[in-house]
Scaffold this active site. Structure first.
Site, PDB file in Angstrom:
ATOM      1  N   ASP A  59       6.152   4.171   5.129  1.00 58.20           N
ATOM      2  CA  ASP A  59       7.051   3.179   5.730  1.00 58.20           C
ATOM      3  C   ASP A  59       7.073   1.881   4.936  1.00 58.20           C
ATOM      4  OD1 ASP A  59       4.365   2.881   6.673  1.00 58.20           O
ATOM      5  OD2 ASP A  59       5.055   1.524   8.238  1.00 58.20           O
ATOM      6  N   HIS A  60       6.351   1.857   3.806  1.00 56.91           N
ATOM      7  CA  HIS A  60       6.361   0.694   2.909  1.00 56.91           C
ATOM      8  C   HIS A  60       6.925   1.042   1.526  1.00 56.91           C
ATOM      9  CE1 HIS A  60       3.808  -1.833   5.594  1.00 56.91           C
ATOM     10  NE2 HIS A  60       3.542  -0.627   6.062  1.00 56.91           N
ATOM     11  N   HIS A  79       0.845  -1.192   0.000  1.00 58.81           N
ATOM     12  CA  HIS A  79       0.000   0.000   0.000  1.00 58.81           C
ATOM     13  C   HIS A  79       0.881   1.243   0.000  1.00 58.81           C
ATOM     14  CE1 HIS A  79       0.830  -0.794   4.232  1.00 58.81           C
ATOM     15  NE2 HIS A  79       0.389   0.401   4.589  1.00 58.81           N
ATOM     16  N   HIS A 102       1.529   3.819   2.112  1.00 55.87           N
ATOM     17  CA  HIS A 102       2.142   4.484   3.265  1.00 55.87           C
ATOM     18  C   HIS A 102       3.665   4.516   3.165  1.00 55.87           C
ATOM     19  CE1 HIS A 102      -1.725   3.643   5.767  1.00 55.87           C
ATOM     20  NE2 HIS A 102      -1.830   4.717   5.013  1.00 55.87           N
TER      21      HIS A 102
END
Length: 322
Positions: free
Chosen positions: A109-110, A105, A107
């Protein structure tokens, strides 16, 4: 990790992440230590994102999948230089390359490590896959298959934590990369509760035994973990309805109607000795989401007060039990 970094602040505009700090810090003390790089199955290597924190647990998990000279990578961490070093060392030490990059997804931090990945491996530029992609990415659709030697990965659209969220089933292991919908420890932040609960039931239907979460350790009994997550949210719904029924018996709001503010409802469910900051900035927004789901289910009605036309309803708008 600084509060709000990695996209979490956008999940719920009313949620102040700092309000969770005391709870999350206590949760962190019970987390098991994970190696920076670990072969967690014959087909899967886990690399930690080097971004431990209150919401990221031990850090964002990156997974390298396959057994041959070309492998898949799922998620790219937050953009921490040490993560990029670990990826480079893992690939060179194992003498393999990456064929495709799959993002669960949007966000940060990904997705934050994508620039570092492309700097190290520019051939991956046309091989970045995400649901609802931007102009530099390729689309992922439900049921799409990604194959490398030793691994068949099937995409599962799984909104709830975010609208574009994807899980991935590793067919050879009856395992699922659960992204942020189901974590290795604790429970995830949720964009839309009703959608998330439907998604978790769909995730269960794939019959996977193992869970490889985006944060935390391997989930050894995924079916049970998902069941526990659903039960916890249903318990909060029942507590909210019970409080409203009690209010109706007390005559609040008129005959047969239980009327409570969100503040009053939080106190009824959690007690009245809760820190004001946690109540206002954390528990009330979550209770509001519970009530919105109950309203979608037809279990409660809204009685808005002091709401201007075209304005967002105040979080303290009153709710009416039916």
């Amino acid at each position: 990790m600084a509060p709000g970094v990695g996209g979490y602040r956008q999940i719920n505009k009313a949620l102040n992440i700092c309000a969770f700090e005391e709870y999350l810090e206590s949760q962190q003390t019970h987390l098991s230590s994970l190696p920076n790089v670990e072969q967690i199955s014959p087909r899967v290597i886990r690399v930690l994102g080097q971004n431990p924190g209150k919401f990221t647990l031990q850090g964002t998990n990156t997974y390298i999948v396959g057994t041959g000279t070309k492998r898949l990578i799922i998620d790219t961490g937050q953009g921490i230089p040490e993560w990029a070093d670990l990826i480079r060392e893992t690939l060179s030490g194992g003498d393999f390359l990456l064929s495709d990059v799959l993002l669960t997804h949007w966000h940060g931090d990904h997705t934050g490590g994508v620039p570092d990945l492309l700097r190290m491996y520019p051939d991956l530029t046309p091989r970045i896959f995400k649901n609802t992609p931007d102009r530099t990415q390729q689309p992922i659709v439900d049921g799409q298959i990604f194959k490398v030697e030793g691994a068949t990965v099937r995409a599962v659209h799984s909104p709830g934590h975010s609208h574009d969220h994807m899980c991935f089933v590793l067919e050879e292991e009856q395992a699922m990369f659960t992204g942020d919908n189901v974590l290795g420890s604790g429970t995830a932040a949720i964009e839309h509760l009703s959608t998330w609960m439907v998604t978790l039931k769909q995730m269960q239907s794939h019959g996977c035994k193992l869970g490889y979460p985006a944060h935390g350790a391997v989930i050894t009994d995924l079916q049970s973990k998902i069941g526990s997550e659903l039960a916890g949210k249903l318990r909060r719904e029942r507590q909210a309805l019970q409080a409203l029924r009690q209010a109706s018996r007390n005559g609040s709001g008129g005959p047969g109607k239980g009327r409570l503010t969100v503040k009053e409802l939080v106190a009824a469910v959690h007690g009245d000795r809760i820190d004001d900051g946690i109540r206002v900035l954390a528990l009330e927004p979550f209770m509001d989401e519970v009530l919105r789901k109950l309203a979608e289910d037809g279990a409660v009605g809204f009685d808005m007060r002091g709401v201007l036309k075209n304005a967002i309803p105040d979080i303290k708008a009153r709710k009416r039990f039916r």
